[in-house]
Scaffold this motif. Sequence first.
Motif, PDB file in Angstrom:
ATOM      1  N   ASN A 195      46.695  36.455  34.997  1.00 30.19           N
ATOM      2  CA  ASN A 195      47.530  37.109  35.322  1.00 30.19           C
ATOM      3  C   ASN A 195      47.300  38.386  35.655  1.00 30.19           C
ATOM      4  O   ASN A 195      48.027  39.521  35.480  1.00 30.19           O
ATOM      5  CB  ASN A 195      48.561  37.093  33.971  1.00 30.19           C
ATOM      6  CG  ASN A 195      48.024  37.978  33.008  1.00 30.19           C
ATOM      7  OD1 ASN A 195      47.031  37.874  33.023  1.00 30.19           O
ATOM      8  ND2 ASN A 195      48.832  38.415  32.166  1.00 30.19           N
ATOM      9  N   MET A 196      46.115  38.592  36.382  1.00 37.26           N
ATOM     10  CA  MET A 196      45.590  40.029  36.827  1.00 37.26           C
ATOM     11  C   MET A 196      45.509  39.857  38.366  1.00 37.26           C
ATOM     12  O   MET A 196      44.962  38.903  38.909  1.00 37.26           O
ATOM     13  CB  MET A 196      44.214  40.167  36.242  1.00 37.26           C
ATOM     14  CG  MET A 196      43.863  41.541  36.608  1.00 37.26           C
ATOM     15  SD  MET A 196      41.996  41.825  35.733  1.00 37.26           S
ATOM     16  CE  MET A 196      41.082  40.624  36.536  1.00 37.26           C
ATOM     17  N   ILE A 197      45.812  41.030  38.770  1.00 36.14           N
ATOM     18  CA  ILE A 197      45.937  41.100  40.639  1.00 36.14           C
ATOM     19  C   ILE A 197      44.687  42.309  40.656  1.00 36.14           C
ATOM     20  O   ILE A 197      45.080  43.318  40.176  1.00 36.14           O
ATOM     21  CB  ILE A 197      47.052  41.249  41.079  1.00 36.14           C
ATOM     22  CG1 ILE A 197      48.129  40.008  40.910  1.00 36.14           C
ATOM     23  CG2 ILE A 197      46.989  41.924  42.552  1.00 36.14           C
ATOM     24  CD1 ILE A 197      49.526  40.346  41.405  1.00 36.14           C
ATOM     25  N   THR A 198      43.943  41.940  41.667  1.00 33.13           N
ATOM     26  CA  THR A 198      42.993  43.081  41.996  1.00 33.13           C
ATOM     27  C   THR A 198      43.200  43.073  43.638  1.00 33.13           C
ATOM     28  O   THR A 198      43.475  41.912  44.141  1.00 33.13           O
ATOM     29  CB  THR A 198      41.271  42.831  41.678  1.00 33.13           C
ATOM     30  OG1 THR A 198      41.129  41.432  41.884  1.00 33.13           O
ATOM     31  CG2 THR A 198      41.333  42.953  40.187  1.00 33.13           C
ATOM     32  N   PHE A 199      42.786  44.315  44.156  1.00 29.99           N
ATOM     33  CA  PHE A 199      42.634  44.617  45.429  1.00 29.99           C
ATOM     34  C   PHE A 199      41.361  44.929  45.825  1.00 29.99           C
ATOM     35  O   PHE A 199      40.691  45.734  45.621  1.00 29.99           O
ATOM     36  CB  PHE A 199      43.714  45.588  45.977  1.00 29.99           C
ATOM     37  CG  PHE A 199      44.983  45.237  45.572  1.00 29.99           C
ATOM     38  CD1 PHE A 199      45.988  44.657  46.344  1.00 29.99           C
ATOM     39  CD2 PHE A 199      45.542  45.681  44.284  1.00 29.99           C
ATOM     40  CE1 PHE A 199      47.396  44.478  46.021  1.00 29.99           C
ATOM     41  CE2 PHE A 199      46.889  45.464  43.880  1.00 29.99           C
ATOM     42  CZ  PHE A 199      47.764  44.902  44.805  1.00 29.99           C
ATOM     43  N   GLU A 200      40.835  44.285  47.192  1.00 25.34           N
ATOM     44  CA  GLU A 200      39.620  44.466  47.646  1.00 25.34           C
ATOM     45  C   GLU A 200      39.437  45.939  48.045  1.00 25.34           C
ATOM     46  O   GLU A 200      40.041  46.747  48.703  1.00 25.34           O
ATOM     47  CB  GLU A 200      39.236  43.513  48.818  1.00 25.34           C
ATOM     48  CG  GLU A 200      37.972  43.495  49.546  1.00 25.34           C
ATOM     49  CD  GLU A 200      37.786  42.708  50.544  1.00 25.34           C
ATOM     50  OE1 GLU A 200      36.779  41.976  50.777  1.00 25.34           O
ATOM     51  OE2 GLU A 200      38.844  42.599  51.264  1.00 25.34           O
ATOM     52  N   GLY A 201      38.270  46.514  47.608  1.00 27.71           N
ATOM     53  CA  GLY A 201      37.832  47.574  48.018  1.00 27.71           C
ATOM     54  C   GLY A 201      38.553  48.896  47.255  1.00 27.71           C
ATOM     55  O   GLY A 201      38.683  50.053  47.384  1.00 27.71           O
ATOM     56  N   LEU A 202      39.565  48.499  46.228  1.00 28.12           N
ATOM     57  CA  LEU A 202      40.455  49.574  45.581  1.00 28.12           C
ATOM     58  C   LEU A 202      40.192  49.321  44.010  1.00 28.12           C
ATOM     59  O   LEU A 202      40.000  48.373  43.795  1.00 28.12           O
ATOM     60  CB  LEU A 202      41.717  49.272  45.732  1.00 28.12           C
ATOM     61  CG  LEU A 202      42.241  49.449  47.067  1.00 28.12           C
ATOM     62  CD1 LEU A 202      43.699  49.338  47.478  1.00 28.12           C
ATOM     63  CD2 LEU A 202      41.766  51.163  47.827  1.00 28.12           C
ATOM     64  N   PRO A 203      40.230  50.287  43.296  1.00 28.42           N
ATOM     65  CA  PRO A 203      40.021  50.265  41.894  1.00 28.42           C
ATOM     66  C   PRO A 203      41.198  49.655  41.155  1.00 28.42           C
ATOM     67  O   PRO A 203      41.357  49.729  39.770  1.00 28.42           O
ATOM     68  CB  PRO A 203      39.730  51.755  41.378  1.00 28.42           C
ATOM     69  CG  PRO A 203      40.196  52.595  42.302  1.00 28.42           C
ATOM     70  CD  PRO A 203      40.553  51.775  43.647  1.00 28.42           C
ATOM     71  N   THR A 204      42.182  49.454  41.950  1.00 27.89           N
ATOM     72  CA  THR A 204      43.708  49.018  41.269  1.00 27.89           C
ATOM     73  C   THR A 204      43.740  47.797  40.673  1.00 27.89           C
ATOM     74  O   THR A 204      43.136  46.856  41.295  1.00 27.89           O
ATOM     75  CB  THR A 204      44.837  49.190  42.379  1.00 27.89           C
ATOM     76  OG1 THR A 204      44.774  50.566  43.130  1.00 27.89           O
ATOM     77  CG2 THR A 204      46.106  49.052  41.691  1.00 27.89           C
TER      78      THR A 204
END
Length: 247
Positions: free
Chosen positions: A228-237
């Motif tokens: 249930n975790m979303i990450t974004f390529e190249g971002l620390p978000t």
Amino acid sequence: MSVISNMRVRVNSMPLEAVKSIFEIAGVILLFLTFVVGAGVLLIGNKINERQAERLRQFDKDLTEAKAALTKQQERAIEAERRLLELRESISWRTPDRALIPQLAAALQRFPRQRCAIVTDPADPERAFVLSWIVSLLATATWGLEAAPPSFRSELTFMATNIVLWVSPTAPEVVLEAARALVPAMERGGLPAVVLQSGWGPQPDVAPPELIRVVIFKKGPRMTVTGNMITFEGLPTTQFFGSGPPR
């Protein structure tokens, strides 16, 4: 007449040698003055030439520096334009190739009449081309396209990018398989996509469990869904969805 006569008498009375000496001395003086004047002209001319040469050297130096500065500015402008184009490409949707549709749809036809609804922002012209391509793909795959209720557009407020294939937490396994099969088809068309199994909003999800919501967000960094975790390529978000602790 008497004065003139007296002068003539005086001149005539002067010895010729004295007159000659006077003219010789006057000649020497004139020669010296000519030399002095010539030397003065030469010295002043040299000074003027030196100043002009110095000004010319300074002008050449300033011109060279100005050309170098202009070249740097042009290089910076070219680099800025290149970065701007790269940024526009990274945040702008590209129209997928329609020639790929028959081939991509073949892999989706094993899920005939799969219910799906497309959620997008109709005011964004860039998403219109993506919408048209997805509609053609799903129609060719014989999926059942449904109109998305206006309430579904609230999903566009979710912090996401690209294409999200949103399914209900209670979706049957065959619906999940269909959503997962749609991901590589989207990717082949140049549309990054992920499957997100979650409800939406504080109220129970109003979408039927059998429905796949194809949500077209703005183009952006590639999303990855892990648990249930979303990450974004190249971002620390990092973003979490659903209820309960991260998993």
